[in-house]
Write an enzyme that holds these catalytic residues in place. Structure first.
Site, PDB file in Angstrom:
ATOM      1  N   ASP A   1      58.998  54.821  31.940  1.00 63.17           N
ATOM      2  CA  ASP A   1      60.297  54.301  31.517  1.00 63.17           C
ATOM      3  C   ASP A   1      61.273  54.441  32.696  1.00 63.17           C
ATOM      4  OD1 ASP A   1      61.823  54.010  28.461  1.00 63.17           O
ATOM      5  OD2 ASP A   1      63.046  54.301  30.236  1.00 63.17           O
TER       6      ASP A   1
ATOM      7  N   HIS B   1      56.739  48.370  21.667  1.00 62.98           N
ATOM      8  CA  HIS B   1      56.381  49.407  22.639  1.00 62.98           C
ATOM      9  C   HIS B   1      56.506  50.781  22.002  1.00 62.98           C
ATOM     10  CE1 HIS B   1      60.717  48.649  23.073  1.00 62.98           C
ATOM     11  NE2 HIS B   1      60.875  49.881  23.516  1.00 62.98           N
ATOM     12  N   MET B   2      55.648  51.673  22.481  1.00 64.15           N
ATOM     13  CA  MET B   2      55.628  53.053  22.004  1.00 64.15           C
ATOM     14  C   MET B   2      56.078  53.969  23.135  1.00 64.15           C
ATOM     15  SD  MET B   2      52.237  55.131  20.762  1.00 64.15           S
ATOM     16  CE  MET B   2      52.005  54.077  19.339  1.00 64.15           C
ATOM     17  N   HIS B   3      57.052  54.820  22.840  1.00 66.35           N
ATOM     18  CA  HIS B   3      57.488  55.826  23.809  1.00 66.35           C
ATOM     19  C   HIS B   3      56.582  57.051  23.707  1.00 66.35           C
ATOM     20  CE1 HIS B   3      61.547  53.980  24.523  1.00 66.35           C
ATOM     21  NE2 HIS B   3      61.345  53.493  23.314  1.00 66.35           N
TER      22      HIS B   3
END
Lengths: 114, 114
Positions: A30, A100-102
């Site tokens: 990120d 999206h996956m954090h």
């Protein structure tokens, strides 16, 4: 989607620090990390978010969580702990409208989820 | 696991407000909700967290996210937005050591994830 920033990252039109990639998924750091480890796990196909999935996507969704597990292991945060978050839609705080996956970890995370 | 509170909920030894159930998964309202919708999506088999999964669990993990998507639709928060969170291990803020996914929504959620 031509104007989708994550589709452009998938196509390598926009640079990113890729930490994992296969035929279905790309994962990259990120650019605004909230913790020492902050990776986005992104399906290559354009899906808006979890409102946009059906039975056929189950294997892809399962793989996203498996990739999170593997990356946590690789980054040395598997036992200490980490968090996965998917924000969906405006009230969910989703900013980029591509699922999206954090994956967040590397420090003691707070208890606030909402 | 005899002493696991979520295993006991699966076995109906401890009451919960069940909102979804199939052969693999049970979902019930969190007893300490942080938002109007706060559901826990829990695999019936005992897995500690995402550090405890492997390839064989991909279908189960995918189904957990599909169930989140379906419950968001049922609760009327699919378009407005929602969040899914899995806390893993001490630094991830995991409290019950049985894998579970939080489905949170029904209000504007904050942007703090870490």
């Amino acid at each position: 989607m031509v104007d989708c920033v994550f589709c452009r990252i998938v196509k390598k039109e926009i640079p990113s620090t890729v930490v994992y990639e296969d035929d279905d998924i790309i994962a990259f750091n990120d650019i605004n990390p909230v913790a020492p480890v902050h990776i986005l796990i992104v399906p290559k196909t354009h899906l808006k978010n979890l409102s946009d999935v059906s039975e056929e996507h189950a294997p892809l969704l399962g793989k996203m969580l498996l990739v999170a597990s593997k990356l946590a292991e690789e980054k040395g945060i598997s036992e200490k702990g980490f968090r996965t978050v998917i924000n969906n839609g405006p009230e969910g705080g989703q900013i980029v409208m591509h699922l999206h996956m954090h994956l967040i970890g590397g420090k003691q995370l707070g208890h606030k989820m909402g």
